[in-house]
Enzyme design. Structure first.
Site, PDB file in Angstrom:
ATOM      1  CG  HIS A 140      53.977  47.547  41.789  1.00 28.86           C
ATOM      2  ND1 HIS A 140      54.255  47.043  40.607  1.00 28.86           N
ATOM      3  CD2 HIS A 140      53.683  48.805  42.092  1.00 28.86           C
ATOM      4  CE1 HIS A 140      53.767  48.195  39.896  1.00 28.86           C
ATOM      5  NE2 HIS A 140      53.298  49.006  40.385  1.00 28.86           N
ATOM      6  CE1 TYR A 155      51.781  56.144  37.080  1.00 29.16           C
ATOM      7  CE2 TYR A 155      53.823  55.199  37.451  1.00 29.16           C
ATOM      8  CZ  TYR A 155      52.634  54.863  37.418  1.00 29.16           C
ATOM      9  OH  TYR A 155      51.761  54.026  37.830  1.00 29.16           O
ATOM     10  CD  GLU A 164      53.248  50.982  37.382  1.00 24.04           C
ATOM     11  OE1 GLU A 164      53.614  51.548  38.441  1.00 24.04           O
ATOM     12  OE2 GLU A 164      52.705  49.742  37.153  1.00 24.04           O
ATOM     13  CE1 TYR A 195      43.677  38.732  36.533  1.00 23.03           C
ATOM     14  CE2 TYR A 195      43.267  41.069  37.441  1.00 23.03           C
ATOM     15  CZ  TYR A 195      43.027  40.212  36.375  1.00 23.03           C
ATOM     16  OH  TYR A 195      42.533  40.433  35.091  1.00 23.03           O
ATOM     17  CG  ASP A 228      48.036  52.657  31.636  1.00 21.69           C
ATOM     18  OD1 ASP A 228      47.000  52.876  32.033  1.00 21.69           O
ATOM     19  OD2 ASP A 228      49.002  51.939  32.382  1.00 21.69           O
ATOM     20  CG  HIS A 230      49.615  50.038  35.017  1.00 21.19           C
ATOM     21  ND1 HIS A 230      48.951  51.324  35.048  1.00 21.19           N
ATOM     22  CD2 HIS A 230      50.035  49.698  36.301  1.00 21.19           C
ATOM     23  CE1 HIS A 230      49.136  51.861  36.132  1.00 21.19           C
ATOM     24  NE2 HIS A 230      49.789  50.870  36.960  1.00 21.19           N
TER      25      HIS A 230
HETATM   26  C1  TI1 Z   1      45.284  55.150  41.165  1.00 23.10           C
HETATM   27  C2  TI1 Z   1      45.808  53.980  40.323  1.00 23.10           C
HETATM   28  C3  TI1 Z   1      47.316  53.757  40.646  1.00 23.10           C
HETATM   29  C4  TI1 Z   1      48.091  53.164  39.510  1.00 23.10           C
HETATM   30  C5  TI1 Z   1      49.615  53.069  39.805  1.00 23.10           C
HETATM   31  C6  TI1 Z   1      49.953  52.116  40.863  1.00 23.10           C
HETATM   32  S1  TI1 Z   1      51.679  52.267  41.514  1.00 23.10           S
HETATM   33  C7  TI1 Z   1      49.893  50.565  40.498  1.00 23.10           C
HETATM   34  O1  TI1 Z   1      50.472  50.734  39.498  1.00 23.10           O
HETATM   35  N1  TI1 Z   1      49.099  49.712  41.120  1.00 23.10           N
HETATM   36  C8  TI1 Z   1      49.469  48.284  40.531  1.00 23.10           C
HETATM   37  C9  TI1 Z   1      48.666  47.609  41.777  1.00 23.10           C
HETATM   38  C10 TI1 Z   1      49.424  45.967  41.509  1.00 23.10           C
HETATM   39  C11 TI1 Z   1      50.711  45.927  41.823  1.00 23.10           C
HETATM   40  C12 TI1 Z   1      51.180  44.626  41.412  1.00 23.10           C
HETATM   41  C13 TI1 Z   1      50.093  43.350  41.267  1.00 23.10           C
HETATM   42  C14 TI1 Z   1      48.679  43.725  41.308  1.00 23.10           C
HETATM   43  C15 TI1 Z   1      48.429  45.138  41.299  1.00 23.10           C
HETATM   44  C16 TI1 Z   1      48.645  48.139  39.392  1.00 23.10           C
HETATM   45  O2  TI1 Z   1      49.381  47.506  38.590  1.00 23.10           O
HETATM   46  N2  TI1 Z   1      47.711  48.592  39.074  1.00 23.10           N
HETATM   47  C17 TI1 Z   1      46.662  48.383  37.967  1.00 23.10           C
HETATM   48  C18 TI1 Z   1      45.605  47.631  38.218  1.00 23.10           C
HETATM   49  C19 TI1 Z   1      46.311  49.538  37.235  1.00 23.10           C
HETATM   50  O3  TI1 Z   1      46.399  50.577  38.067  1.00 23.10           O
HETATM   51  O4  TI1 Z   1      46.074  49.593  35.957  1.00 23.10           O
HETATM   52 ZN    ZN Z   2      52.997  50.953  40.126  1.00 24.64          ZN
END
Ligand code: TI1
Ligand code: ZN
Length: 318
Positions: A140, A155, A164, A195, A228, A230
């Site tokens: 990722h 972003y 994302e 997780y 968001d 995500h």
């Molecule tokens: C400082 C906050 C940064 C958020 C952006 C990073 S690239 C991101 O998307 N991180 C992932 C990490 C991840 C990836 C795959 C599987 C599990 C966790 C992400 O999804 N972060 C979540 C927890 C979020 O920031 O909401």
């Molecule tokens: Zn990310």
């Protein structure tokens, strides 16, 4: 072909020359193509000043820190997947360094790409175990590096959701590659290996049913600019899943039935779109148009090209 030397990681540097069969004279010297993983790992020792102490570079032996060694291996698998599936040599296509810093801060429940490198937290042991150990987290974050070297999807807003989604999609495509090119339920779960270590079977996100996490979107008409990135990623994640595996919307938001084309063709389409057609401001509607264009450029059948449009229609991108 002659071996002109070896890379840091032991792979040979090949000298390709064109030789006159009659007198053996060298007619032409073909360019030497360097393909090395180029990994550079740093230990932040629970501080936050990047990049931290260099602890393992390409070709160096394993260290006493399993987290460093695991992340080094995950980066290697991710490099190999991009090389084998898409013939991409690292983040920038020309062997760019894979810089990764682990043990970021204390009990940090996240990992991120800061524009030039990857950063991984150890997790608090309840919400996350060590994120640096995970292949789909690593892929990722590395995919953010690929995106920033190509489409450079902004972003925020719809392009942020797509950004994302590219990372979730290729995070799981790499996980599929690492599992021996076998699709399983885990192929559609995001972060399942790190997780909530005390809860089996759950995940941070679900590409095949985004709304299952309670926050992610699975239907474009529900999108607003305040969501968001995500959560808006769920729209494209579900489109990718439906294109790969076929079927209908998991919560009947539409009745479109998508014909499966398989994860590898779906990945080739999304890879070509993200690296050759998308721009920084790409919207979901443009993503539909340009993934269709990518399928056409790849010479896929009319049925496969239609399946791309159907997958986006299924998630409400008309
Ligand atoms: C400082 C906050 C940064 C958020 C952006 C990073 S690239 C991101 O998307 N991180 C992932 C990490 C991840 C990836 C795959 C599987 C599990 C966790 C992400 O999804 N972060 C979540 C927890 C979020 O920031 O909401
Ligand atoms: Zn990310």
């Amino acid at each position: 072909v002659t071996v002109k030397g070896t890379q840091a990681d032991g792979t040979p540097i090949l000298d390709k020359v064109l030789v006159n069969a009659v007198d053996g004279s060298v007619v032409a010297r073909l360019p030497t193509i360097h393909t090395a993983k180029n990994r550079e790992l740093h230990d932040l020792k629970n501080k936050t000043t990047l990049p931290g102490t260099t602890v393992r570079t390409e070709g160096q032996a394993a260290t006493s820190d399993a987290v460093v060694n695991n992340n080094y291996d995950r980066l290697g698998t991710t490099y190999d997947a991009y090389k084998e599936l898409f013939n991409r040599d690292s983040l920038d296509g020309s062997g760019g360094k894979l810089i990764s810093s682990v043990h970021y801060s204390t009990k940090y429940n996240n990992a991120y790409w800061n524009g030039t490198q990857m950063v991984y937290g150890d997790g608090d042991g309840s919400t996350f175990s060590n994120l640096a150990n995970s292949l789909d987290v690593t892929a990722h974050e590395l995919t953010h590096g690929v995106t920033s070297n190509t489409s450079n999807l902004e972003y925020s807003g719809e392009s942020g959701g797509l950004n994302e989604a590219m990372s979730d999609i290729f995070g799981n495509v790499v996980e599929y590659y690492g599992a021996g090119k076998v699709v399983s339920d885990n192929t559609w779960k995001v972060g399942e290996d790190v997780y909530t270590p005390n809860t089996a079977g759950d995940a941070l996100r679900y590409m095949n049913d985004p709304a299952k996490d309670g926050d992610s979107l699975d239907y474009y008409p529900d999108y607003t600019s305040g969501v968001d990135v995500h959560y808006s990623s769920g729209i494209a994640n579900l489109a990718f899943y439906l294109l790969s595996q076929g079927g209908k919307h998991p919560r009947s938001k539409t009745t479109v039935s998508v014909t499966a084309i398989g994860i590898e063709k779906a990945a080739q389409i999304f890879y070509r779109a993200n690296t050759q057609i998308f721009t920084a401001s790409t919207t979901f509607a443009q993503a539909k148009q340009w993934t269709g264009q990518a399928a056409q450029d790849l010479g896929y059948t009319q049925a496969e090209i239609s399946a791309v449009a159907d997958a986006w229609s299924a998630v409400g991108v008309t």
